[in-house]
Enzyme design. Structure first.
Site, PDB file in Angstrom:
ATOM      1  N   HIS A   1       0.838  -1.197   0.000  1.00 40.48           N
ATOM      2  CA  HIS A   1       0.000   0.000   0.000  1.00 40.48           C
ATOM      3  C   HIS A   1       0.876   1.252   0.000  1.00 40.48           C
ATOM      4  O   HIS A   1       0.672   2.171  -0.792  1.00 40.48           O
ATOM      5  CB  HIS A   1      -0.942   0.008   1.203  1.00 40.48           C
ATOM      6  CG  HIS A   1      -1.597   1.337   1.468  1.00 40.48           C
ATOM      7  ND1 HIS A   1      -2.560   1.864   0.647  1.00 40.48           N
ATOM      8  CD2 HIS A   1      -1.397   2.265   2.442  1.00 40.48           C
ATOM      9  CE1 HIS A   1      -2.943   3.048   1.113  1.00 40.48           C
ATOM     10  NE2 HIS A   1      -2.231   3.323   2.190  1.00 40.48           N
TER      11      HIS A   1
ATOM     12  N   ASP B   1       7.155  21.342 -26.595  1.00 43.26           N
ATOM     13  CA  ASP B   1       7.043  20.025 -25.966  1.00 43.26           C
ATOM     14  C   ASP B   1       8.065  19.977 -24.845  1.00 43.26           C
ATOM     15  O   ASP B   1       8.712  20.996 -24.560  1.00 43.26           O
ATOM     16  CB  ASP B   1       7.307  18.894 -26.994  1.00 43.26           C
ATOM     17  CG  ASP B   1       6.679  17.573 -26.570  1.00 43.26           C
ATOM     18  OD1 ASP B   1       6.912  17.140 -25.431  1.00 43.26           O
ATOM     19  OD2 ASP B   1       5.942  16.975 -27.389  1.00 43.26           O
TER      20      ASP B   1
ATOM     21  N   TRP C   1       6.786   0.021   4.133  1.00 42.47           N
ATOM     22  CA  TRP C   1       7.466   0.586   2.965  1.00 42.47           C
ATOM     23  C   TRP C   1       8.883   1.042   3.278  1.00 42.47           C
ATOM     24  O   TRP C   1       9.674   1.287   2.374  1.00 42.47           O
ATOM     25  CB  TRP C   1       6.654   1.744   2.377  1.00 42.47           C
ATOM     26  CG  TRP C   1       6.865   3.076   3.037  1.00 42.47           C
ATOM     27  CD1 TRP C   1       6.431   3.438   4.281  1.00 42.47           C
ATOM     28  CD2 TRP C   1       7.556   4.201   2.508  1.00 42.47           C
ATOM     29  NE1 TRP C   1       6.818   4.724   4.554  1.00 42.47           N
ATOM     30  CE2 TRP C   1       7.513   5.228   3.485  1.00 42.47           C
ATOM     31  CE3 TRP C   1       8.215   4.469   1.293  1.00 42.47           C
ATOM     32  CZ2 TRP C   1       8.096   6.484   3.295  1.00 42.47           C
ATOM     33  CZ3 TRP C   1       8.794   5.730   1.124  1.00 42.47           C
ATOM     34  CH2 TRP C   1       8.741   6.715   2.114  1.00 42.47           C
TER      35      TRP C   1
ATOM     36  N   SER D   1      12.742   6.066 -13.390  1.00 39.00           N
ATOM     37  CA  SER D   1      11.676   6.797 -14.077  1.00 39.00           C
ATOM     38  C   SER D   1      11.576   8.225 -13.565  1.00 39.00           C
ATOM     39  O   SER D   1      11.533   9.182 -14.350  1.00 39.00           O
ATOM     40  CB  SER D   1      10.344   6.073 -13.883  1.00 39.00           C
ATOM     41  OG  SER D   1       9.273   6.931 -14.184  1.00 39.00           O
ATOM     42  N   SER D   2      11.562   8.387 -12.249  1.00 36.99           N
ATOM     43  CA  SER D   2      11.340   9.752 -11.731  1.00 36.99           C
ATOM     44  C   SER D   2      12.577  10.617 -11.920  1.00 36.99           C
ATOM     45  O   SER D   2      12.455  11.834 -12.118  1.00 36.99           O
ATOM     46  CB  SER D   2      10.867   9.731 -10.276  1.00 36.99           C
ATOM     47  OG  SER D   2      11.756   9.011  -9.488  1.00 36.99           O
TER      48      SER D   2
ATOM     49  N   HIS E   1      12.694  11.864   3.934  1.00 37.48           N
ATOM     50  CA  HIS E   1      12.048  13.132   4.248  1.00 37.48           C
ATOM     51  C   HIS E   1      11.922  14.049   3.030  1.00 37.48           C
ATOM     52  O   HIS E   1      10.842  14.567   2.779  1.00 37.48           O
ATOM     53  CB  HIS E   1      12.655  13.868   5.439  1.00 37.48           C
ATOM     54  CG  HIS E   1      11.750  14.986   5.809  1.00 37.48           C
ATOM     55  ND1 HIS E   1      10.683  14.836   6.645  1.00 37.48           N
ATOM     56  CD2 HIS E   1      11.663  16.244   5.339  1.00 37.48           C
ATOM     57  CE1 HIS E   1       9.993  15.953   6.688  1.00 37.48           C
ATOM     58  NE2 HIS E   1      10.570  16.832   5.906  1.00 37.48           N
TER      59      HIS E   1
ATOM     60  N   GLU F   1      11.492  13.123   0.190  1.00 33.41           N
ATOM     61  CA  GLU F   1      10.405  12.498  -0.569  1.00 33.41           C
ATOM     62  C   GLU F   1       9.052  13.078  -0.182  1.00 33.41           C
ATOM     63  O   GLU F   1       8.178  13.278  -1.032  1.00 33.41           O
ATOM     64  CB  GLU F   1      10.430  10.980  -0.348  1.00 33.41           C
ATOM     65  CG  GLU F   1       9.248  10.212  -0.918  1.00 33.41           C
ATOM     66  CD  GLU F   1       9.149  10.267  -2.434  1.00 33.41           C
ATOM     67  OE1 GLU F   1      10.199  10.439  -3.089  1.00 33.41           O
ATOM     68  OE2 GLU F   1       8.027  10.134  -2.957  1.00 33.41           O
TER      69      GLU F   1
ATOM     70  N   TYR G   1       8.452  16.041   0.535  1.00 34.15           N
ATOM     71  CA  TYR G   1       8.303  17.312  -0.175  1.00 34.15           C
ATOM     72  C   TYR G   1       8.294  17.139  -1.680  1.00 34.15           C
ATOM     73  O   TYR G   1       7.739  17.986  -2.400  1.00 34.15           O
ATOM     74  CB  TYR G   1       9.363  18.305   0.302  1.00 34.15           C
ATOM     75  CG  TYR G   1       9.020  18.753   1.696  1.00 34.15           C
ATOM     76  CD1 TYR G   1       8.009  19.692   1.896  1.00 34.15           C
ATOM     77  CD2 TYR G   1       9.610  18.172   2.806  1.00 34.15           C
ATOM     78  CE1 TYR G   1       7.623  20.050   3.161  1.00 34.15           C
ATOM     79  CE2 TYR G   1       9.227  18.536   4.090  1.00 34.15           C
ATOM     80  CZ  TYR G   1       8.238  19.476   4.257  1.00 34.15           C
ATOM     81  OH  TYR G   1       7.828  19.826   5.517  1.00 34.15           O
TER      82      TYR G   1
ATOM     83  N   SER H   1      -1.488  26.791  -5.849  1.00 30.99           N
ATOM     84  CA  SER H   1      -1.124  28.177  -6.174  1.00 30.99           C
ATOM     85  C   SER H   1      -1.683  28.613  -7.524  1.00 30.99           C
ATOM     86  O   SER H   1      -1.718  29.811  -7.816  1.00 30.99           O
ATOM     87  CB  SER H   1       0.398  28.332  -6.178  1.00 30.99           C
ATOM     88  OG  SER H   1       0.918  28.040  -4.905  1.00 30.99           O
TER      89      SER H   1
ATOM     90  N   HIS I   1      14.475  13.078  12.381  1.00 36.26           N
ATOM     91  CA  HIS I   1      13.277  13.195  13.218  1.00 36.26           C
ATOM     92  C   HIS I   1      12.405  11.949  13.110  1.00 36.26           C
ATOM     93  O   HIS I   1      11.453  11.803  13.850  1.00 36.26           O
ATOM     94  CB  HIS I   1      12.479  14.482  12.924  1.00 36.26           C
ATOM     95  CG  HIS I   1      11.907  14.578  11.538  1.00 36.26           C
ATOM     96  ND1 HIS I   1      11.607  15.787  10.946  1.00 36.26           N
ATOM     97  CD2 HIS I   1      11.590  13.649  10.610  1.00 36.26           C
ATOM     98  CE1 HIS I   1      11.119  15.577   9.744  1.00 36.26           C
ATOM     99  NE2 HIS I   1      11.092  14.289   9.523  1.00 36.26           N
ATOM    100  N   HIS I   2      12.750  11.047  12.172  1.00 38.32           N
ATOM    101  CA  HIS I   2      12.073   9.747  12.103  1.00 38.32           C
ATOM    102  C   HIS I   2      12.746   8.721  13.011  1.00 38.32           C
ATOM    103  O   HIS I   2      12.321   7.576  13.060  1.00 38.32           O
ATOM    104  CB  HIS I   2      12.089   9.223  10.659  1.00 38.32           C
ATOM    105  CG  HIS I   2      11.354  10.114   9.709  1.00 38.32           C
ATOM    106  ND1 HIS I   2      10.021   9.960   9.413  1.00 38.32           N
ATOM    107  CD2 HIS I   2      11.760  11.182   8.992  1.00 38.32           C
ATOM    108  CE1 HIS I   2       9.638  10.893   8.554  1.00 38.32           C
ATOM    109  NE2 HIS I   2      10.681  11.659   8.280  1.00 38.32           N
TER     110      HIS I   2
ATOM    111  N   THR J   1       6.599  27.228   5.443  1.00 36.82           N
ATOM    112  CA  THR J   1       5.279  26.645   5.192  1.00 36.82           C
ATOM    113  C   THR J   1       4.192  27.622   5.622  1.00 36.82           C
ATOM    114  O   THR J   1       3.173  27.799   4.933  1.00 36.82           O
ATOM    115  CB  THR J   1       5.118  25.311   5.944  1.00 36.82           C
ATOM    116  OG1 THR J   1       6.259  24.498   5.666  1.00 36.82           O
ATOM    117  CG2 THR J   1       3.872  24.573   5.485  1.00 36.82           C
TER     118      THR J   1
ATOM    119  N   LYS K   1       3.648  30.241   3.040  1.00 33.56           N
ATOM    120  CA  LYS K   1       2.826  29.793   1.920  1.00 33.56           C
ATOM    121  C   LYS K   1       1.336  29.807   2.285  1.00 33.56           C
ATOM    122  O   LYS K   1       0.506  30.303   1.520  1.00 33.56           O
ATOM    123  CB  LYS K   1       3.255  28.393   1.468  1.00 33.56           C
ATOM    124  CG  LYS K   1       4.660  28.376   0.863  1.00 33.56           C
ATOM    125  CD  LYS K   1       5.062  27.004   0.383  1.00 33.56           C
ATOM    126  CE  LYS K   1       4.372  26.636  -0.888  1.00 33.56           C
ATOM    127  NZ  LYS K   1       5.047  27.149  -2.092  1.00 33.56           N
TER     128      LYS K   1
ATOM    129  N   ARG L   1       1.136   1.053  15.176  1.00 30.43           N
ATOM    130  CA  ARG L   1       0.846   0.887  13.757  1.00 30.43           C
ATOM    131  C   ARG L   1       1.393  -0.456  13.272  1.00 30.43           C
ATOM    132  O   ARG L   1       2.189  -1.093  13.957  1.00 30.43           O
ATOM    133  CB  ARG L   1       1.461   2.040  12.956  1.00 30.43           C
ATOM    134  CG  ARG L   1       2.963   2.087  13.027  1.00 30.43           C
ATOM    135  CD  ARG L   1       3.567   3.358  12.438  1.00 30.43           C
ATOM    136  NE  ARG L   1       3.475   3.388  10.982  1.00 30.43           N
ATOM    137  CZ  ARG L   1       4.292   4.101  10.191  1.00 30.43           C
ATOM    138  NH1 ARG L   1       5.268   4.831  10.735  1.00 30.43           N
ATOM    139  NH2 ARG L   1       4.155   4.103   8.888  1.00 30.43           N
TER     140      ARG L   1
END
Ligand code: CU
Length: 529
Positions: free
Chosen positions: A80, A109, A145, A172-173, A256, A258, A260, A271, A305-306, A331, A334, A453
């Protein structure tokens, strides 16, 4: 281009040059086709990952083991997570990038159209590897994950398939991001300076750099894991002098940023949408650019922080706590700018705007619970509880997914030339909004009460809130079928879209205001003087 006469005399040739169906999408180098392919792929993965979420929620409906066994439950949490992050959310925003960036900056293009085709077609095999891993001996990786060793050093073949899938998804990314960076830096129309670009282009330019910097780190981590598993290295294996915590450091140095990589393009869509429905230019454009860049840079110095509970020195805990807290500042800039854009605007509340405002409320809440978790003494209590699950689903679902919905409804008239059913769109929003909160708000209470969890069973005291959460999840899942219906109905039989479907949202007079026009590519690009 081709006239009616030309079409008449060369009808069969035209057909040969423009393949249809699968062949069209296999061979396409057109940014719009590739954007469409990304978006449909993303939606398919969203459904697959969504069914897995429903398996998880079904098992947790009541205490005791009833729907699946614990091993399969853990496999579902892994798949998931991986499928939603790499298969659903990231490709959705790359799809937006493909469709919008060339049109927004006045390029014909993307810079590398063939590379663009390949970037997309790497995705389906990677998705197949992930799904197929359920059916190999031992099943999919049952690790979550994050793939933490030493557990993942021992697991079966499913873990290897997940590693290869991550390599391909990462490739790919990275290729997609190189394309985006090159397109934006080299192919802007004359006069389209960087500080005149629509905010969506800025957010993707920044995100693309994050991808290029962060994804190879993940590739390194899972490659070291692979060599630990099969080639006798001991990077992470304590039995050979390795350190499992090292994996966590490398993983979260990717993990982390990731967050963002997912959130910043979502900020970009918001925006574009809010100014359109407020009939005002985006407030604080320049501060928005610098705030986004600040968030991106800070995202590289907060990874531990994880890991507050891994036994790191107090000084390190304090550093990561303060650095994380610091992200609240840009943040906040924004969120302030979005609210100020709406302030005294001529607001209307069509579906894209509803999703954007829903995003604003719920993403801000997810941001605040993130702030709560960033405080070391609090996190030590809440680590690996459902509070964390609630927190990041406010960021991922009500943040990224709501923003993606806002973008789809906003640009669907542009992409298809047709209008979607506004009444059904509003139903989609309100049902999503309610069921999302029914699912995830109660998970804060479960976490505060100590429910861990990634556990298929729990103590009786957690039963009520879990039942509520599961009902919400199934409601949310069903609601997304309505979204599919709305999009298909729009494509097949929607009314013809007017030149500017969001009345008064896109007038050229704004180009003369000091901040850039809220250009949404519904008409000719603003005249730049
Ligand atoms: Cu983080």
């Amino acid at each position: 281009m081709s006239t009616a006469v030309h079409d008449h005399t060369h009808g069969h040739d035209d057909h040969a040059h423009h393949p249809t169906g699968l062949k069209r999408f296999l061979t396409t180098t057109n940014h719009k086709d590739i954007g469409t392919a990304y978006l449909w792929f993303s939606f398919a993965m969203f459904l697959v990952g969504g069914v897995m979420a429903l398996v998880i929620r079904a098992e947790l409906f009541q205490p005791g083991m009833q729907v699946v066994n614990p091993e399969f439950f853990n496999q579902m949490t892994t798949l998931h997570g991986l499928i939603m992050v790499f298969g659903a959310i990231m490709p959705a925003f790359v799809g937006f990038a493909n469709w919008q960036i060339p049109m927004m900056i006045g390029a014909p293009d993307m810079a590398f159209p063939r590379l663009n085709n390949w970037s997309f077609w790497l995705l389906p095999p990677a998705a197949l590897l992930l799904v197929a891993s359920m059916f190999v001996p031992g099943g999919a990786a049952a690790s979550g994950w994050t793939l933490y060793p030493p557990l993942t050093i021992q697991m079966g073949l499913g873990m290897d398939l997940a590693i290869f899938a991550i390599h391909i998804l990462g490739m790919s990314s990275i290729l997609g991001s190189i394309n985006i960076i090159t397109t934006i830096l080299n192919m802007r129309a004359p006069g389209m300076t960087l500080m005149k670009m629509p905010m969506f282009c800025w957010t993707w330019l920044i995100t693309a750099y994050l991808v290029v910097a962060a994804m190879p780190v993940l590739a390194g981590a899972v490659t070291m894991l692979l060599t630990d598993r099969h080639f006798g290295t001991h990077f992470f294996n304590p039995a050979g002098g390795g350190d499992p915590v090292l994996f966590q450091h490398i993983f979260w140095f990717f993990g982390h940023p990731e967050v963002y990589i997912i959130a910043i393009p979502a900020f970009g869509v918001i925006s574009q949408v809010i100014p359109a429905f407020a009939r005002k230019p985006l407030f604080g454009y320049t501060s928005m650019v610098y705030a986004t860049a600040s968030i991106a840079i800070l995202s590289f110095i907060v990874w531990a922080h994880h890991m507050y509970t891994t036994g790191m020195p107090v000084q390190a805990q304090l550093f990561f706590m303060y650095a994380t807290t610091l992200i609240a500042v840009p943040t906040g800039v924004k969120v302030f700018n979005w609210v100020a854009t709406m302030w005294k605007g001529s607001l209307t509340f069509e579906t894209p705007m509803l999703f954007a405002i829903g995003f604003l409320f719920l993403f801000t809440m997810g941001g605040f619970t993130g702030l709560v978790l960033s405080y070391t003494p609090v996190d030590v209590q809440l680590h690996d509880t459902y509070y964390v699950v609630a927190h990041f689903h406010y960021v991922m679902v009500a943040g990224a997914l709501f923003s993606a919905f806002a973008g789809v409804y906003f640009w669907l008239p542009k992409w298809t030339g047709r209008m979607y059913d506004e009444t059904l769109g509003k139903w989609h929003f309100w049902l999503s909004f309610v069921f999302f909160n029914v699912t995830f708000f109660v998970q804060h209470f479960l976490g505060l009460a100590g429910m861990p969890r990634r556990i298929p069973d729990y103590a009786l005291q957690f039963a009520d809130f879990n039942m509520v959460s599961t009902i919400g999840a199934f409601g949310f899942g069903m609601t997304q079928l309505l979204f599919l219906y709305i999009v298909v109905k729009c494509i097949r039989s929607g009314e013809t879209a007017p030149a500017n479907p969001w009345e008064g949202a896109d007038t050229l007079e704004w180009t003369h205001l000091p901040s850039p026009a809220p250009y949404h590519s519904f008409d000719t690009p603003p005249v730049v003087k």
